[in-house]
Design a protein around this motif. Sequence first.
Motif, PDB file in Angstrom:
ATOM      1  N   THR A   1       0.850  -1.193   0.000  1.00  0.00           N
ATOM      2  CA  THR A   1       0.000   0.000   0.000  1.00  0.00           C
ATOM      3  C   THR A   1       0.885   1.242   0.000  1.00  0.00           C
ATOM      4  O   THR A   1       2.036   1.205   0.443  1.00  0.00           O
ATOM      5  N   ASN A   2       0.340   2.335  -0.497  1.00  0.00           N
ATOM      6  CA  ASN A   2       1.071   3.604  -0.424  1.00  0.00           C
ATOM      7  C   ASN A   2       0.642   4.366   0.826  1.00  0.00           C
ATOM      8  O   ASN A   2      -0.248   3.923   1.564  1.00  0.00           O
ATOM      9  N   HIS A   3       1.264   5.523   1.038  1.00  0.00           N
ATOM     10  CA  HIS A   3       0.987   6.313   2.239  1.00  0.00           C
ATOM     11  C   HIS A   3      -0.421   6.914   2.230  1.00  0.00           C
ATOM     12  O   HIS A   3      -0.870   7.429   3.258  1.00  0.00           O
ATOM     13  N   ARG A   4      -1.120   6.817   1.110  1.00  0.00           N
ATOM     14  CA  ARG A   4      -2.516   7.262   1.049  1.00  0.00           C
ATOM     15  C   ARG A   4      -3.486   6.121   1.361  1.00  0.00           C
ATOM     16  O   ARG A   4      -4.697   6.294   1.298  1.00  0.00           O
ATOM     17  N   GLY A   5      -2.943   4.934   1.663  1.00  0.00           N
ATOM     18  CA  GLY A   5      -3.772   3.783   1.997  1.00  0.00           C
ATOM     19  C   GLY A   5      -4.279   3.012   0.794  1.00  0.00           C
ATOM     20  O   GLY A   5      -5.097   2.097   0.946  1.00  0.00           O
ATOM     21  N   GLU A   6      -3.799   3.341  -0.407  1.00  0.00           N
ATOM     22  CA  GLU A   6      -4.221   2.657  -1.627  1.00  0.00           C
ATOM     23  C   GLU A   6      -3.363   1.419  -1.844  1.00  0.00           C
ATOM     24  O   GLU A   6      -2.139   1.471  -1.689  1.00  0.00           O
ATOM     25  N   THR A   7      -3.992   0.323  -2.214  1.00  0.00           N
ATOM     26  CA  THR A   7      -3.244  -0.881  -2.564  1.00  0.00           C
ATOM     27  C   THR A   7      -2.641  -0.673  -3.948  1.00  0.00           C
ATOM     28  O   THR A   7      -3.370  -0.349  -4.894  1.00  0.00           O
ATOM     29  N   VAL A   8      -1.314  -0.860  -4.053  1.00  0.00           N
ATOM     30  CA  VAL A   8      -0.628  -0.627  -5.330  1.00  0.00           C
ATOM     31  C   VAL A   8      -0.112  -1.912  -5.963  1.00  0.00           C
ATOM     32  O   VAL A   8       0.191  -1.936  -7.155  1.00  0.00           O
ATOM     33  N   LEU A   9       0.001  -2.973  -5.183  1.00  0.00           N
ATOM     34  CA  LEU A   9       0.512  -4.246  -5.695  1.00  0.00           C
ATOM     35  C   LEU A   9       0.037  -5.369  -4.781  1.00  0.00           C
ATOM     36  O   LEU A   9       0.038  -5.225  -3.561  1.00  0.00           O
ATOM     37  N   VAL A  10      -0.361  -6.462  -5.391  1.00  0.00           N
ATOM     38  CA  VAL A  10      -0.638  -7.698  -4.658  1.00  0.00           C
ATOM     39  C   VAL A  10       0.004  -8.843  -5.428  1.00  0.00           C
ATOM     40  O   VAL A  10       0.052  -8.824  -6.658  1.00  0.00           O
ATOM     41  N   LEU A  11       0.498  -9.809  -4.699  1.00  0.00           N
ATOM     42  CA  LEU A  11       1.052 -11.011  -5.312  1.00  0.00           C
ATOM     43  C   LEU A  11       1.043 -12.133  -4.293  1.00  0.00           C
ATOM     44  O   LEU A  11       0.930 -11.901  -3.087  1.00  0.00           O
ATOM     45  N   THR A  12       1.142 -13.347  -4.796  1.00  0.00           N
ATOM     46  CA  THR A  12       1.295 -14.502  -3.929  1.00  0.00           C
ATOM     47  C   THR A  12       2.718 -15.011  -4.090  1.00  0.00           C
ATOM     48  O   THR A  12       3.141 -15.351  -5.195  1.00  0.00           O
ATOM     49  N   HIS A  13       3.454 -14.996  -2.991  1.00  0.00           N
ATOM     50  CA  HIS A  13       4.818 -15.517  -2.978  1.00  0.00           C
ATOM     51  C   HIS A  13       4.738 -16.976  -2.518  1.00  0.00           C
ATOM     52  O   HIS A  13       4.154 -17.276  -1.481  1.00  0.00           O
ATOM     53  N   LEU A  14       5.282 -17.856  -3.334  1.00  0.00           N
ATOM     54  CA  LEU A  14       5.292 -19.281  -3.012  1.00  0.00           C
ATOM     55  C   LEU A  14       6.650 -19.647  -2.431  1.00  0.00           C
ATOM     56  O   LEU A  14       7.684 -19.240  -2.951  1.00  0.00           O
ATOM     57  N   TYR A  15       6.632 -20.416  -1.358  1.00  0.00           N
ATOM     58  CA  TYR A  15       7.852 -20.895  -0.725  1.00  0.00           C
ATOM     59  C   TYR A  15       7.862 -22.416  -0.726  1.00  0.00           C
ATOM     60  O   TYR A  15       6.851 -23.045  -0.404  1.00  0.00           O
ATOM     61  N   LEU A  16       8.979 -23.007  -1.070  1.00  0.00           N
ATOM     62  CA  LEU A  16       9.210 -24.433  -0.904  1.00  0.00           C
ATOM     63  C   LEU A  16       9.758 -24.593   0.503  1.00  0.00           C
ATOM     64  O   LEU A  16      10.786 -24.019   0.847  1.00  0.00           O
ATOM     65  N   VAL A  17       9.045 -25.385   1.338  1.00  0.00           N
ATOM     66  CA  VAL A  17       9.413 -25.491   2.749  1.00  0.00           C
ATOM     67  C   VAL A  17       9.572 -26.960   3.120  1.00  0.00           C
ATOM     68  O   VAL A  17       8.734 -27.797   2.779  1.00  0.00           O
ATOM     69  N   ASN A  18      10.652 -27.239   3.839  1.00  0.00           N
ATOM     70  CA  ASN A  18      10.891 -28.593   4.315  1.00  0.00           C
ATOM     71  C   ASN A  18       9.891 -28.961   5.406  1.00  0.00           C
ATOM     72  O   ASN A  18       9.494 -28.125   6.206  1.00  0.00           O
ATOM     73  N   ARG A  19       9.521 -30.233   5.427  1.00  0.00           N
ATOM     74  CA  ARG A  19       8.709 -30.758   6.526  1.00  0.00           C
ATOM     75  C   ARG A  19       9.652 -31.217   7.648  1.00  0.00           C
ATOM     76  O   ARG A  19      10.739 -31.708   7.382  1.00  0.00           O
ATOM     77  N   ARG A  20       9.201 -31.066   8.866  1.00  0.00           N
ATOM     78  CA  ARG A  20       9.997 -31.463  10.021  1.00  0.00           C
ATOM     79  C   ARG A  20      10.201 -32.995   9.992  1.00  0.00           C
ATOM     80  O   ARG A  20       9.283 -33.741   9.729  1.00  0.00           O
ATOM     81  N   GLY A  21      11.430 -33.400  10.232  1.00  0.00           N
ATOM     82  CA  GLY A  21      11.737 -34.815  10.333  1.00  0.00           C
ATOM     83  C   GLY A  21      11.773 -35.563   9.022  1.00  0.00           C
ATOM     84  O   GLY A  21      11.858 -36.785   8.996  1.00  0.00           O
ATOM     85  N   ALA A  22      11.732 -34.842   7.907  1.00  0.00           N
ATOM     86  CA  ALA A  22      11.706 -35.519   6.604  1.00  0.00           C
ATOM     87  C   ALA A  22      13.080 -36.071   6.232  1.00  0.00           C
ATOM     88  O   ALA A  22      14.087 -35.531   6.483  1.00  0.00           O
TER      89      ALA A  22
END
Length: 150
Positions: free
Chosen positions: A129-150
Amino acid sequence: MQTIDRWLEDYEIGETRDCGSRTITEADIVLHAGQTGDFFPHHMDAHWCATQPIGQRIAHGTLIMSVAVGMTAADINPQSMSYGYDRIRFTAPVFIGDTISVTATITEKVDHPRRPETHGVMHELVTVTNHRGETVLVLTHLYLVNRRGA
């Protein structure tokens, strides 16, 4: 910056973090144009922009995306790495002197399609968002994450 170990099981849907704010400068735009070769007048030519409906120069969408994603990188997690980006939308212009703020919210965790027993994919909605409260960008960031104990 610190190193932390967070496994897929450690993340909660709805978990949100505030990633701070930063003012976009003319130097940011000029440097990004030089790095990418994108010298379109929308970013570089103040006189031309003054004749257009928007009236002033705008930051490259890819600049705002790069800055925003960088702002989300607060900690080093050896159990996770960037897997890509989906649903990227530049929803409003960012002008020289605008201050952007970034929030990131965990929205989904799914099994990795080829290695479900050892890895998952976490989806994080990044909202800028900018300082006027307007949304200027949206995206979905994908992460590859290890499982515990794998």
